[in-house]
Design a protein around this motif. Structure first.
Motif, short mmCIF file in Angstrom:
data_model
loop_
_atom_site.label_atom_id
_atom_site.label_comp_id
_atom_site.label_asym_id
_atom_site.label_seq_id
_atom_site.Cartn_x
_atom_site.Cartn_y
_atom_site.Cartn_z
N ARG A 115 -5.05 5.89 -3.28
CA ARG A 115 -5.02 5.06 -4.33
C ARG A 115 -3.72 4.44 -4.89
O ARG A 115 -2.69 5.06 -4.55
CB ARG A 115 -5.91 5.46 -5.70
CG ARG A 115 -5.11 6.69 -6.42
CD ARG A 115 -6.00 7.43 -7.52
NE ARG A 115 -5.31 8.02 -8.24
CZ ARG A 115 -4.80 9.25 -7.92
NH1 ARG A 115 -5.28 10.08 -6.78
NH2 ARG A 115 -4.23 10.10 -8.70
N SER A 116 -3.87 3.23 -5.42
CA SER A 116 -2.69 2.61 -5.69
C SER A 116 -2.12 2.88 -7.24
O SER A 116 -2.69 3.67 -7.92
CB SER A 116 -2.61 1.11 -5.46
OG SER A 116 -1.38 0.36 -5.52
N ASP A 117 -0.98 2.47 -7.74
CA ASP A 117 -0.51 2.46 -8.88
C ASP A 117 -0.78 1.21 -9.58
O ASP A 117 -0.35 0.27 -8.76
CB ASP A 117 0.84 2.92 -9.21
CG ASP A 117 1.01 4.31 -8.54
OD1 ASP A 117 0.34 5.15 -8.60
OD2 ASP A 117 2.37 4.41 -7.88
N ARG A 153 -2.56 9.94 -0.77
CA ARG A 153 -3.10 9.68 -1.72
C ARG A 153 -4.42 9.06 -2.11
O ARG A 153 -5.07 9.31 -2.59
CB ARG A 153 -1.97 9.11 -2.91
CG ARG A 153 -2.45 8.99 -4.23
CD ARG A 153 -1.25 8.55 -5.20
NE ARG A 153 -1.53 8.55 -6.32
CZ ARG A 153 -1.28 7.58 -7.49
NH1 ARG A 153 -0.99 6.51 -6.69
NH2 ARG A 153 -1.52 7.62 -8.61
N VAL A 156 -0.88 4.10 -1.91
CA VAL A 156 -2.05 4.38 -1.36
C VAL A 156 -1.74 5.49 -0.21
O VAL A 156 -2.39 6.46 -0.02
CB VAL A 156 -3.08 3.26 -0.81
CG1 VAL A 156 -4.05 3.78 0.01
CG2 VAL A 156 -3.18 2.08 -1.65
N ASP A 198 0.39 -2.45 -8.50
CA ASP A 198 -0.14 -3.85 -8.19
C ASP A 198 0.15 -4.92 -9.25
O ASP A 198 -0.14 -6.15 -8.91
CB ASP A 198 -1.62 -3.22 -8.83
CG ASP A 198 -2.51 -2.36 -7.55
OD1 ASP A 198 -1.75 -2.08 -6.68
OD2 ASP A 198 -3.27 -1.56 -8.04
N ASN A 257 0.94 -1.38 0.18
CA ASN A 257 -0.12 0.08 0.12
C ASN A 257 0.74 1.12 0.17
O ASN A 257 0.36 2.33 0.22
CB ASN A 257 -0.98 0.11 1.08
CG ASN A 257 -2.08 -0.83 1.19
OD1 ASN A 257 -2.62 -0.98 -0.18
ND2 ASN A 257 -2.58 -1.52 2.14
#
Length: 260
Positions: free
Chosen positions: A197-199, A195, A185, A203, A182
């Motif tokens: 959210r992930s990239d 942020r 995130v 992922d 994370n």
């Protein structure tokens, strides 16, 4: 077992690579000290690691660190894993965000190492493990503060290694590429907010368990810089030495185009 009965202190152990390292070291028979800020999450990881101790604290609380180190007792392996990333352009980043990243990713592990190291020198044995990043080898857009902190960590670790090898203490630098955690995130945006959210690249990275296995194997082999990952990002550090202009052009092409 390679790490049986050795005391291993892992910061940032409540999730991601830190949690995976805890489970992997426990499987090798190590005695664990697990640290982080989230006591409940630490307890969940400790439940998977027989006999593990937890010490919940903020690594940037530098005034509390000396007492915490005394409470922890002698350590054979210190894993400086706690860290925070960034996702913001330099022109949009508050100075306090840079300060926060440097405190968490550089000064906190430096200070903890400084406090733990004398015991290792006296014992003429020990290992310092710095979980850095490929971002400590290449300047990636949206991560100016993170790259700066990880470059600093690697420079400190390399110089420290040269100084303390004479005392039988090893320094391992770990440079992960994309690992499914994370980190994106929780990365800081320009104003300091997470942020959230992930990239896609994160992922699609290797699992924390795979990363932990690579790290333990590298340590056992005496590898001083342990690369973790299997994606194209792993070539970036090599490009810095072999073809820096190509690297700089690649990073410029990856930067967001923003009209000002």
């Amino acid at each position: 077992m390679k790490y049986a009965e050795q005391t291993v202190w892992i910061t940032g152990a409540s999730s991601g690579i830190g949690a995976a390292l805890a489970v992997a070291f426990a499987a090798e028979g190590a005695k664990l000290i697990l640290s982080g800020r989230n006591e409940a999450a630490l307890a969940e990881v400790a439940a998977q690691c027989p006999g593990a101790r937890t010490i919940a604290f903020d690594t940037t609380d530098l005034t509390a660190l000396p007492g915490i180190v005394v409470d922890a007792g002698p350590v054979d392996i210190l894993v400086n894993n706690a860290g925070i990333s960034q996702r913001s352009l330099a022109l949009d980043t508050d100075f306090e965000v840079y300060r926060r990243i440097m405190e968490v990713d550089f000064f906190a592990p430096l200070r903890l190492t400084q406090l733990v190291l004398p015991g290792m020198v006296t014992a003429k044995a020990g290992r310092i493990v710095m979980i850095a990043s490929v971002a400590g080898k290449a300047g990636s857009p949206m991560r100016t503060g993170y790259c700066a902190a990880k470059h600093a960590m690697i420079g400190y670790a390399d110089a420290l290694r040269a100084e303390i090898a004479q005392y039988g203490v090893a320094v391992h630098v770990v440079t992960p590429g994309f690992v499914r955690t994370n980190i994106a995130v929780h990365a800081l945006e320009g104003g300091g907010a997470e942020r959230g959210r992930s990239d896609a690249s994160i992922d699609a990275g290797v699992s924390p368990e795979s990363a932990a296995a690579t790290i333990l194997a590298g340590m056992a082999a005496g590898t001083r810089e342990i690369l973790v990952g299997d994606g194209p990002e792993m070539m970036l550090g090599k490009l810095r030495g072999s073809d820096p202009d190509r690297l700089f052009d690649m990073m410029a092409a990856a930067a967001p185009m923003v009209e000002r």
